[in-house]
Write a protein that holds these residues in place. Structure first.
Motif, PDB file in Angstrom:
ATOM      1  N   VAL A 240       0.846  -1.133   0.018  1.00 46.87           N
ATOM      2  CA  VAL A 240       0.042   0.051  -0.038  1.00 46.87           C
ATOM      3  C   VAL A 240       0.679   1.272  -0.037  1.00 46.87           C
ATOM      4  N   LEU A 241       0.599   2.259  -0.869  1.00 49.82           N
ATOM      5  CA  LEU A 241       1.225   3.567  -1.074  1.00 49.82           C
ATOM      6  C   LEU A 241       0.563   4.499  -0.186  1.00 49.82           C
ATOM      7  N   PRO A 242       1.396   5.268   1.025  1.00 52.85           N
ATOM      8  CA  PRO A 242       0.847   6.297   1.556  1.00 52.85           C
ATOM      9  C   PRO A 242      -0.194   7.269   0.816  1.00 52.85           C
ATOM     10  N   GLY A 243      -1.093   7.331   1.625  1.00 55.82           N
ATOM     11  CA  GLY A 243      -2.480   8.052   1.082  1.00 55.82           C
ATOM     12  C   GLY A 243      -3.404   7.452   0.063  1.00 55.82           C
ATOM     13  N   GLN A 244      -3.176   6.271  -0.095  1.00 51.09           N
ATOM     14  CA  GLN A 244      -4.075   5.384  -1.100  1.00 51.09           C
ATOM     15  C   GLN A 244      -4.673   4.328  -0.319  1.00 51.09           C
ATOM     16  N   GLU A 245      -5.931   3.785  -0.762  1.00 44.94           N
ATOM     17  CA  GLU A 245      -6.760   3.090  -0.059  1.00 44.94           C
ATOM     18  C   GLU A 245      -6.275   1.654  -0.498  1.00 44.94           C
ATOM     19  N   GLN A 246      -6.240   0.551  -0.016  1.00 47.57           N
ATOM     20  CA  GLN A 246      -6.075  -0.633  -0.354  1.00 47.57           C
ATOM     21  C   GLN A 246      -7.223  -1.246  -1.509  1.00 47.57           C
ATOM     22  N   GLN A 247      -6.950  -1.949  -2.430  1.00 46.92           N
ATOM     23  CA  GLN A 247      -7.686  -2.638  -3.157  1.00 46.92           C
ATOM     24  C   GLN A 247      -8.048  -3.892  -2.614  1.00 46.92           C
ATOM     25  N   PRO A 248      -9.384  -4.243  -2.806  1.00 37.69           N
ATOM     26  CA  PRO A 248      -9.945  -5.606  -2.300  1.00 37.69           C
ATOM     27  C   PRO A 248      -9.014  -6.755  -2.276  1.00 37.69           C
ATOM     28  N   LYS A 249      -8.497  -7.039  -3.579  1.00 42.47           N
ATOM     29  CA  LYS A 249      -7.793  -8.111  -3.926  1.00 42.47           C
ATOM     30  C   LYS A 249      -6.263  -7.996  -3.173  1.00 42.47           C
ATOM     31  N   ALA A 250      -5.681  -6.940  -3.326  1.00 46.23           N
ATOM     32  CA  ALA A 250      -4.525  -6.563  -2.611  1.00 46.23           C
ATOM     33  C   ALA A 250      -4.550  -6.871  -1.180  1.00 46.23           C
TER      34      ALA A 250
END
Length: 344
Positions: A240-250
């Motif tokens: 996960v990159l800072p400031g980004q939401e995690q994708q369901p698959k990830a």
């Protein structure tokens, strides 16, 4: 000799075995003179049998050639090669065990440490996946017994083995190569498991891993870092990159990695406790371990029909808790604990 065709290597090894035994039985004065292969010769043999290199480190991907038309023939050849490899690896363990039993002084302590590390790395080598586990375990037991300065060499051996791989699955498999059937093997299992846990959690320099009777207190501190949410933050930055939401698959993949790591750590924790000769003065530390297990792991795992890895981890945590409670029941606490409860 072991890299020759199976029918040739089998007869040659049989001759070597018979000559060696005959030479041992003929020694009337008790002074055996058995040829024992050097570490370099053992390493070179593993390499010739397909290991990544003489030091068992990867050289790169293996190149395969051949067309689809020759696939069935190739598969037959692979099957024959596996049978030959299984026999050769069995010969290695069998003969080295004979050497260790007949001439325990043939190798120096440093040679023994290097040989144990080499054999453990071979046990993890994917190209030597047929290495007979039972024969290897018996050989390792005997090599441990042959170390003359055992207390001084234990730390050096544990440090070397803890660096044999960077993956927790491999390090757990390495610990399990040592059977819990002798005092030395038991001591090595417990100390190595604790060291591996500390390394995986980046706590090697912060804990008193080598102090006598400090294993349980160190394990208590490590258990507090094994909470799935803590491991998730530890593993998460790669995904996960800072400031980004995690994708369901990830997110699902990360959750699987977290449970996988926690499962290995919890299995190692069980090894540490099972290798302790518990005394009444350790009753409080063991009770604290049970509390830590329930607080940091049990209550933070949610079972789900869609995520069997979570259920598997939950089951392991429950089984570990039950085993530790049984140990508590058989380990009588000191009078100070009864006095403490009477005063409440």
């Amino acid at each position: 000799m072991l890299t020759w065709p199976p029918e040739t290597s089998s007869r040659a090894f049989g001759l070597l075995w018979d000559l060696s035994l005959d030479g041992l039985f003929r020694q009337s004065d008790g002074n055996t003179n058995l040829w024992c292969p050097s570490l370099r010769e053992v390493s070179a043999t593993f390499h010739n049998l397909g290991a990544h290199s003489p030091t068992l480190r990867p050289l790169g991907p293996t190149q395969h050639t051949g067309s689809e038309a020759s696939l069935s023939h190739s598969e037959q050849q692979d099957a024959l090669q596996e049978v030959a490899l299984d026999s050769s690896l069995n010969y290695i363990c069998k003969f080295l065990t004979l050497c260790a039993l007949a001439q325990p002084g043939a190798y120096t302590d440093q040679n023994l440490l290097d040989l144990i590390e080499l054999l453990c790395r071979a046990g993890l080598d994917t190209r030597l996946r047929l290495l007979p586990k039972t024969d290897l375990q018996q050989l390792l037991l005997q090599l441990l017994e042959n170390i003359r300065e055992w207390p001084e060499k234990l730390r050096q051996l544990c440090c070397a083995l803890s660096r044999a791989s960077d993956h927790h699955h491999n390090l757990l498999a390495l610990v399990q190569l040592f059977l819990d059937v002798s005092p030395r093997s038991r001591q090595l299992r417990g100390q190595l498991s604790l060291l591996v846990m500390a390394r995986l959690l980046n706590q090697q320099e912060r804990l008193s891993l080598w102090q006598e009777k400090a294993q349980l207190s160190s394990l208590c501190q490590l258990l507090s870092l094994m909470r799935p949410s803590s491991l998730r933050r530890y593993l998460g930055p790669e995904t996960v990159l800072p400031g980004q939401e995690q994708q369901p698959k990830a997110s699902a993949q990360l959750d699987h990695k977290v449970c996988y790591l926690c499962h290995s750590l919890l299995t190692l924790a069980g090894v540490v406790v099972s290798c302790q000769d518990l005394t009444p003065d350790q009753w409080g530390e063991l009770q604290l371990l049970c509390m830590q297990l329930d607080r940091h792991i049990n209550t933070h795992i949610r079972e789900s029909p869609q995520a069997m890895h979570q259920t598997t981890l939950k089951d392991l945590a429950a089984q570990t808790y039950i085993r530790w409670q049984e140990l508590l029941a058989h380990c009588q606490p000191q009078a100070q604990y009864f006095s403490l409860w009477e005063g409440v």
